[in-house]
Design a protein around this motif. Structure first.
Motif, PDB file in Angstrom:
ATOM      1  N   ALA A  30      15.980   2.563  32.373  1.00 64.42           N
ATOM      2  CA  ALA A  30      16.676   1.279  31.702  1.00 64.42           C
ATOM      3  C   ALA A  30      18.194   1.578  31.640  1.00 64.42           C
ATOM      4  O   ALA A  30      18.953   0.661  31.849  1.00 64.42           O
ATOM      5  CB  ALA A  30      16.070   0.781  30.592  1.00 64.42           C
ATOM      6  N   MET A  31      18.824   2.410  30.918  1.00 62.72           N
ATOM      7  CA  MET A  31      20.049   2.849  30.708  1.00 62.72           C
ATOM      8  C   MET A  31      20.738   2.947  31.959  1.00 62.72           C
ATOM      9  O   MET A  31      21.859   2.531  31.970  1.00 62.72           O
ATOM     10  CB  MET A  31      20.313   4.159  29.713  1.00 62.72           C
ATOM     11  CG  MET A  31      19.892   3.847  28.347  1.00 62.72           C
ATOM     12  SD  MET A  31      20.063   5.304  27.174  1.00 62.72           S
ATOM     13  CE  MET A  31      19.308   6.681  27.851  1.00 62.72           C
ATOM     14  N   LYS A  32      20.144   3.827  32.947  1.00 58.30           N
ATOM     15  CA  LYS A  32      20.832   3.817  34.201  1.00 58.30           C
ATOM     16  C   LYS A  32      21.023   2.700  35.068  1.00 58.30           C
ATOM     17  O   LYS A  32      21.976   2.376  35.500  1.00 58.30           O
ATOM     18  CB  LYS A  32      19.934   4.923  35.264  1.00 58.30           C
ATOM     19  CG  LYS A  32      20.561   5.163  36.344  1.00 58.30           C
ATOM     20  CD  LYS A  32      19.874   6.099  37.100  1.00 58.30           C
ATOM     21  CE  LYS A  32      20.607   6.713  38.645  1.00 58.30           C
ATOM     22  NZ  LYS A  32      19.860   7.408  39.316  1.00 58.30           N
ATOM     23  N   ALA A  33      19.848   1.784  35.138  1.00 54.67           N
ATOM     24  CA  ALA A  33      20.233   0.352  35.603  1.00 54.67           C
ATOM     25  C   ALA A  33      21.177  -0.245  35.090  1.00 54.67           C
ATOM     26  O   ALA A  33      21.889  -1.225  35.557  1.00 54.67           O
ATOM     27  CB  ALA A  33      18.853  -0.305  35.269  1.00 54.67           C
ATOM     28  N   LYS A  34      21.394  -0.207  33.582  1.00 56.97           N
ATOM     29  CA  LYS A  34      22.142  -1.088  32.986  1.00 56.97           C
ATOM     30  C   LYS A  34      23.682  -0.554  33.365  1.00 56.97           C
ATOM     31  O   LYS A  34      24.636  -1.346  33.568  1.00 56.97           O
ATOM     32  CB  LYS A  34      22.135  -0.845  31.384  1.00 56.97           C
ATOM     33  CG  LYS A  34      23.190  -1.531  30.536  1.00 56.97           C
ATOM     34  CD  LYS A  34      23.252  -1.292  29.156  1.00 56.97           C
ATOM     35  CE  LYS A  34      24.383  -1.822  28.260  1.00 56.97           C
ATOM     36  NZ  LYS A  34      25.632  -2.236  29.097  1.00 56.97           N
ATOM     37  N   ASP A  35      23.855   0.855  33.586  1.00 61.16           N
ATOM     38  CA  ASP A  35      25.243   1.497  33.736  1.00 61.16           C
ATOM     39  C   ASP A  35      25.486   0.993  35.276  1.00 61.16           C
ATOM     40  O   ASP A  35      26.515   0.564  35.551  1.00 61.16           O
ATOM     41  CB  ASP A  35      25.086   2.976  33.730  1.00 61.16           C
ATOM     42  CG  ASP A  35      25.337   3.482  32.197  1.00 61.16           C
ATOM     43  OD1 ASP A  35      25.508   2.635  31.440  1.00 61.16           O
ATOM     44  OD2 ASP A  35      24.752   4.683  32.168  1.00 61.16           O
TER      45      ASP A  35
END
Length: 174
Positions: A30-35
Motif C-alpha cells: 500500500a505504501m509503495k502504491a501510494k508513493d
C-alpha cells in the motif's frame, strides 16, 4: 486500511506469523502504491504546468519582439512540445526545467522598437541635397548612415532607435 489492519495485528498477542507477514506485506504494498501514485500525480501536475506555460508562449506574437529575444522562447516551446508528445520519456525534473525555460524566455522578451519616427527622419534626410565637403552636411550624412543601420536592424532597441532619431534630427537642424 492496510495501516489499520497492521496495527490490529501488531496489538494482537495471538497473531500468527502468517497474519503478521500478510499485514506487513499488505502495508508495504500500500505504501509503495501510494508513493507511485504520488509521483505520478506530481508528474501530471508538472506536465499540466508545462502545457499552461506552452500555451502562454504560443500566444505571443513573434512580430512584436526582437528576433534575438524571441529565439530562446521558440527553442523552449519546441523542447516543451517534445516533452508533451513523449512524457513517458522524460523525468519530472526535465518537465520542470522546460517549464522554467519557457517562463525565463517570456521574461527576457524585448519589444520590437517602433521605427516610425526614425524612418520619417531618414526619408527627410534622404531628400536633402547634401555636400560631403560641408561640415554640417557631413554630419547629416554620418547620422543618416547610422540611422539607416539602426532602421535595418530588427534587433535594435528602443533606446538605439531614439538615439539615432535624435542624432539625425539634430544634424538636420544644424
Amino acid at each position: 486500511d492496510a495501516l489499520a489492519r497492521a496495527q490490529e495485528v501488531s496489538k494482537d498477542d495471538n497473531a500468527t506469523a502468517e497474519e503478521v507477514k500478510t499485514a506487513t506485506d499488505a502495508l508495504n504494498a500500500a505504501m509503495k502504491a501510494k508513493d507511485t501514485q504520488d509521483a505520478s500525480d506530481k508528474k501530471t501536475a508538472s506536465l499540466d504546468a508545462l502545457k499552461a506555460a506552452q500555451a502562454q508562449g504560443n500566444a505571443i506574437d513573434e512580430d512584436g519582439y526582437t528576433p534575438n529575444s524571441y529565439a530562446p522562447l521558440k527553442d523552449a516551446l519546441t523542447a516543451a512540445q517534445n516533452i508533451i508528445d513523449n512524457p513517458e520519456d522524460h523525468t519530472q525534473a526535465e518537465i520542470d526545467e522546460a517549464t522554467t525555460a519557457i517562463q525565463d524566455a517570456l521574461d527576457q522578451l524585448s519589444d520590437r522598437a517602433d521605427k516610425a519616427e526614425l524612418d520619417a527622419a531618414i526619408k527627410e534626410a534622404e531628400g536633402l541635397d547634401l555636400d560631403e565637403t560641408d561640415a554640417e552636411d557631413k554630419a547629416v550624412i554620418d547620422a543618416l548612415a547610422r540611422a539607416q543601420e539602426v532602421s535595418k536592424d530588427d534587433n535594435a532597441t528602443a533606446e538605439e532607435v531614439k538615439t539615432a532619431t535624435d542624432a539625425l534630427n539634430a544634424a538636420m537642424k544644424a
